[in-house]
Design an enzyme around this catalytic site. Structure first.
Site, PDB file in Angstrom:
ATOM      1  N   LYS A   1      -5.850   7.544  15.200  1.00  0.00           N
ATOM      2  CA  LYS A   1      -5.406   8.534  14.215  1.00  0.00           C
ATOM      3  C   LYS A   1      -5.550   9.956  14.761  1.00  0.00           C
ATOM      4  CE  LYS A   1      -3.875   5.732  11.128  1.00  0.00           C
ATOM      5  NZ  LYS A   1      -2.444   5.727  10.728  1.00  0.00           N
TER       6      LYS A   1
ATOM      7  N   SER B   1      -4.776  10.195   9.242  1.00  0.00           N
ATOM      8  CA  SER B   1      -5.955   9.797   8.455  1.00  0.00           C
ATOM      9  C   SER B   1      -7.050  10.835   8.625  1.00  0.00           C
ATOM     10  CB  SER B   1      -6.484   8.449   8.938  1.00  0.00           C
ATOM     11  OG  SER B   1      -7.712   8.134   8.315  1.00  0.00           O
TER      12      SER B   1
ATOM     13  N   PRO C   1      -4.702  10.726   4.728  1.00  0.00           N
ATOM     14  CA  PRO C   1      -5.436  10.243   3.550  1.00  0.00           C
ATOM     15  C   PRO C   1      -6.888   9.910   3.887  1.00  0.00           C
ATOM     16  CG  PRO C   1      -3.401   8.973   3.928  1.00  0.00           C
ATOM     17  CD  PRO C   1      -3.688   9.753   5.177  1.00  0.00           C
TER      18      PRO C   1
ATOM     19  N   LEU D   1      -9.927   7.745   1.458  1.00  0.00           N
ATOM     20  CA  LEU D   1     -10.125   6.361   0.986  1.00  0.00           C
ATOM     21  C   LEU D   1      -9.020   5.950   0.006  1.00  0.00           C
ATOM     22  CD1 LEU D   1     -12.668   4.536   1.513  1.00  0.00           C
ATOM     23  CD2 LEU D   1     -13.484   5.290  -0.722  1.00  0.00           C
TER      24      LEU D   1
ATOM     25  N   GLY E   1       0.782  -1.238   0.000  1.00  0.00           N
ATOM     26  CA  GLY E   1       0.000   0.000   0.000  1.00  0.00           C
ATOM     27  C   GLY E   1       0.811   1.285   0.000  1.00  0.00           C
TER      28      GLY E   1
ATOM     29  N   TYR F   1     -10.110   2.922  15.998  1.00  0.00           N
ATOM     30  CA  TYR F   1      -9.191   3.283  14.900  1.00  0.00           C
ATOM     31  C   TYR F   1      -9.117   4.811  14.774  1.00  0.00           C
ATOM     32  CZ  TYR F   1      -7.120   3.958  10.327  1.00  0.00           C
ATOM     33  OH  TYR F   1      -6.296   4.394   9.303  1.00  0.00           O
TER      34      TYR F   1
ATOM     35  N   VAL G   1       6.738  -3.205  14.701  1.00  0.00           N
ATOM     36  CA  VAL G   1       6.853  -1.907  15.402  1.00  0.00           C
ATOM     37  C   VAL G   1       6.299  -1.970  16.823  1.00  0.00           C
ATOM     38  CG1 VAL G   1       6.922  -0.414  13.346  1.00  0.00           C
ATOM     39  CG2 VAL G   1       4.707  -0.957  14.411  1.00  0.00           C
TER      40      VAL G   1
ATOM     41  N   PHE H   1      -5.553  -2.428   3.196  1.00  0.00           N
ATOM     42  CA  PHE H   1      -6.125  -1.921   4.444  1.00  0.00           C
ATOM     43  C   PHE H   1      -7.466  -2.589   4.814  1.00  0.00           C
ATOM     44  CE2 PHE H   1      -8.828   1.293   6.529  1.00  0.00           C
ATOM     45  CZ  PHE H   1      -8.030   1.679   7.590  1.00  0.00           C
TER      46      PHE H   1
ATOM     47  N   THR I   1      -5.830  -0.208  -0.817  1.00  0.00           N
ATOM     48  CA  THR I   1      -4.600  -0.954  -0.482  1.00  0.00           C
ATOM     49  C   THR I   1      -5.066  -2.273   0.125  1.00  0.00           C
ATOM     50  OG1 THR I   1      -4.567  -0.076   1.758  1.00  0.00           O
ATOM     51  CG2 THR I   1      -3.385   1.216   0.087  1.00  0.00           C
TER      52      THR I   1
HETATM   53  P1  NDP Z   1      -1.688  -1.912   4.035  1.00  0.00           P
HETATM   54  O1  NDP Z   1      -2.378  -2.956   4.836  1.00  0.00           O
HETATM   55  O2  NDP Z   1      -1.648  -2.051   2.569  1.00  0.00           O
HETATM   56  O3  NDP Z   1      -0.187  -1.731   4.573  1.00  0.00           O
HETATM   57  C1  NDP Z   1       0.101  -1.707   5.935  1.00  0.00           C
HETATM   58  C2  NDP Z   1       1.608  -1.833   6.132  1.00  0.00           C
HETATM   59  O4  NDP Z   1       1.878  -1.739   7.543  1.00  0.00           O
HETATM   60  C3  NDP Z   1       2.157  -3.148   5.654  1.00  0.00           C
HETATM   61  O5  NDP Z   1       3.381  -2.927   4.999  1.00  0.00           O
HETATM   62  C4  NDP Z   1       2.386  -3.944   6.938  1.00  0.00           C
HETATM   63  O6  NDP Z   1       3.512  -4.776   6.757  1.00  0.00           O
HETATM   64  C5  NDP Z   1       2.709  -2.820   7.917  1.00  0.00           C
HETATM   65  N1  NDP Z   1       2.430  -3.186   9.307  1.00  0.00           N
HETATM   66  C6  NDP Z   1       1.240  -3.441   9.868  1.00  0.00           C
HETATM   67  N2  NDP Z   1       1.389  -3.781  11.161  1.00  0.00           N
HETATM   68  C7  NDP Z   1       2.727  -3.725  11.409  1.00  0.00           C
HETATM   69  C8  NDP Z   1       3.520  -3.982  12.554  1.00  0.00           C
HETATM   70  N3  NDP Z   1       2.970  -4.352  13.711  1.00  0.00           N
HETATM   71  N4  NDP Z   1       4.861  -3.827  12.467  1.00  0.00           N
HETATM   72  C9  NDP Z   1       5.430  -3.455  11.292  1.00  0.00           C
HETATM   73  N5  NDP Z   1       4.728  -3.194  10.178  1.00  0.00           N
HETATM   74  C10 NDP Z   1       3.392  -3.338  10.229  1.00  0.00           C
HETATM   75  O7  NDP Z   1      -2.396  -0.548   4.455  1.00  0.00           O
HETATM   76  P2  NDP Z   1      -2.187   0.969   3.988  1.00  0.00           P
HETATM   77  O8  NDP Z   1      -1.036   1.126   3.082  1.00  0.00           O
HETATM   78  O9  NDP Z   1      -3.500   1.461   3.552  1.00  0.00           O
HETATM   79  O10 NDP Z   1      -1.881   1.620   5.402  1.00  0.00           O
HETATM   80  C11 NDP Z   1      -0.708   2.351   5.683  1.00  0.00           C
HETATM   81  C12 NDP Z   1      -1.038   3.443   6.678  1.00  0.00           C
HETATM   82  O11 NDP Z   1      -1.948   4.348   6.079  1.00  0.00           O
HETATM   83  C13 NDP Z   1      -1.695   2.966   7.977  1.00  0.00           C
HETATM   84  O12 NDP Z   1      -1.148   3.701   9.038  1.00  0.00           O
HETATM   85  C14 NDP Z   1      -3.163   3.339   7.764  1.00  0.00           C
HETATM   86  O13 NDP Z   1      -3.822   3.546   8.982  1.00  0.00           O
HETATM   87  C15 NDP Z   1      -3.016   4.604   6.965  1.00  0.00           C
HETATM   88  N6  NDP Z   1      -4.177   5.023   6.201  1.00  0.00           N
HETATM   89  C16 NDP Z   1      -4.720   4.192   5.262  1.00  0.00           C
HETATM   90  C17 NDP Z   1      -5.811   4.620   4.524  1.00  0.00           C
HETATM   91  C18 NDP Z   1      -6.517   3.754   3.532  1.00  0.00           C
HETATM   92  O14 NDP Z   1      -7.661   4.065   3.164  1.00  0.00           O
HETATM   93  N7  NDP Z   1      -5.915   2.688   3.043  1.00  0.00           N
HETATM   94  C19 NDP Z   1      -6.345   5.968   4.705  1.00  0.00           C
HETATM   95  C20 NDP Z   1      -5.713   6.736   5.741  1.00  0.00           C
HETATM   96  C21 NDP Z   1      -4.645   6.269   6.424  1.00  0.00           C
HETATM   97  P3  NDP Z   1       3.719  -6.269   7.329  1.00  0.00           P
HETATM   98  O15 NDP Z   1       2.362  -6.922   7.367  1.00  0.00           O
HETATM   99  O16 NDP Z   1       4.674  -6.886   6.370  1.00  0.00           O
HETATM  100  O17 NDP Z   1       4.323  -6.053   8.674  1.00  0.00           O
HETATM  101  C1  8X3 Z   2      -8.277   4.987   6.604  1.00  0.00           C
HETATM  102  C2  8X3 Z   2      -9.348   5.735   5.940  1.00  0.00           C
HETATM  103  O1  8X3 Z   2     -11.772   6.412   6.152  1.00  0.00           O
HETATM  104  O2  8X3 Z   2     -11.263   4.043   6.123  1.00  0.00           O
HETATM  105  O3  8X3 Z   2      -7.707   5.738   7.629  1.00  0.00           O
HETATM  106  O4  8X3 Z   2     -10.767   5.364   8.044  1.00  0.00           O
HETATM  107  S1  8X3 Z   2     -10.851   5.368   6.604  1.00  0.00           S
END
Ligand code: NDP
Ligand code: 8X3
Length: 252
Positions: free
Chosen positions: A156, A139, A182, A184, A13, A152, A60, A189, A187
């Protein structure tokens, strides 16, 4: 001299897109996450394109593992110019009084404490060098709660407060601190949020063109590339047919 970025959650993502964007932009890239095989394949790909890449495998939520991973960096890799605190997740969309406390703990431990752990490990070096940029992925969910978002959204909102707090704490230095929020983004997610229910996850993006990880990476890179006197404090990035965290206008 080339700059170095460390991206957490770089296996998927937004984080993966950031790693690709910064590598293409001439940075040395440290990619971190839990899935070693995925990190390796991204490293191989980026190196084939000419980037210098290091992988660090850790969760993390494990502060000691994070410390050991960061400590293992040598030479110029230790001088991290940009930290992208991206690793995070949502679990569940239940009403607060019906939610799973285990899911709450995972979100709090990852999205808040994990982000703090990385900040605590990396910012002292930035302060010592009087140079650096922390970019946290917040977010729209942190601006206001939406139905079922409760915990959640709280994580954020915490990212917003933690980012704002850090910005105050480093204001006497040349460091910059940014919160990218961000809306929506399609990914992995929602697959994670719905515990692998791919149909439910796909419905989240039905009838609307969502953002992509690359769209967010462009904004992250823009913030990192601004002139040194310009601190992009916060950016809210929504899909065009999205009004806020709750209002999404879909085509029938
Ligand atoms: P994805 O699920 O595609 O990616 C999440 C990433 O976080 C993966 O690389 C995963 O890697 C890593 N991750 C999760 N938990 C852990 C952990 N405990 N330790 C290390 N790495 C971790 O989601 P997104 O790219 O969408 O999300 C990225 C960020 O963006 C998040 O913080 C999310 O809250 C935020 N966000 C997302 C939105 C959306 O609509 N998608 C909107 C707003 C914010 P691995 O599993 O290999 O550890
Ligand atoms: C991820 C976006 O709107 O699904 O932070 O919470 S939303």
């Amino acid at each position: 001299m080339k700059k170095t970025v460390l991206v957490t959650g770089a296996t998927s993502g937004i984080g993966e897109a950031c790693a690709r964007k910064f590598a293409a932009g001439g940075y040395n890239v440290i990619i971190t996450a839990r899935r070693a095989d995925k990190l390796e394949s991204i490293r191989t790909e980026l190196e084939a394109e000419g980037a210098a890449v290091k992988t660090l495998v850790f969760d993390v939520r494990d502060a000691e593992a994070a410390r050991q991973a960061v400590d293992s960096l040598e030479g110029p890799w230790r001088d991290i110019d940009v930290l992208v605190n991206n690793a995070g997740l949502a679990l569940g969309l239940e009403k607060e009084y019906e939610g799973d406390p285990e899911d709450w703990n995972t979100m709090i431990d990852t999205n808040i404490k994990g982000l703090l752990t990385m900040t605590r490990l990396i910012v002292p070096g930035m302060i010592a060098r009087n140079e650096g940029h922390v970019i946290n992925i917040g977010s729209v969910a942190g601006d206001a709660a939406y139905a079922g978002g409760n915990v959640y959204c709280a994580t954020k909102a915490a990212v917003k407060a933690i980012t704002d707090g850090l910005r105050i704490d480093v204001a006497a230095s040349a460091l910059r601190v940014t919160n990218i929020k961000p809306g929506l983004v399609e990914t992995n997610f929602s697959n994670i949020r719905f515990h692998g229910d791919t149909e439910r996850a796909a419905n989240v993006y039905k009838g609307i063109q969502p953002l992509t990880g690359a769209d967010i990476a462009d904004v992250v890179f823009f913030a990192a590339s601004a002139p040194k006197h310009v601190q992009i404090a916060e950016v809210l990035v929504l899909a065009t047919h999205q009004g806020n965290g709750s209002v999404i206008v879909r085509e029938p």
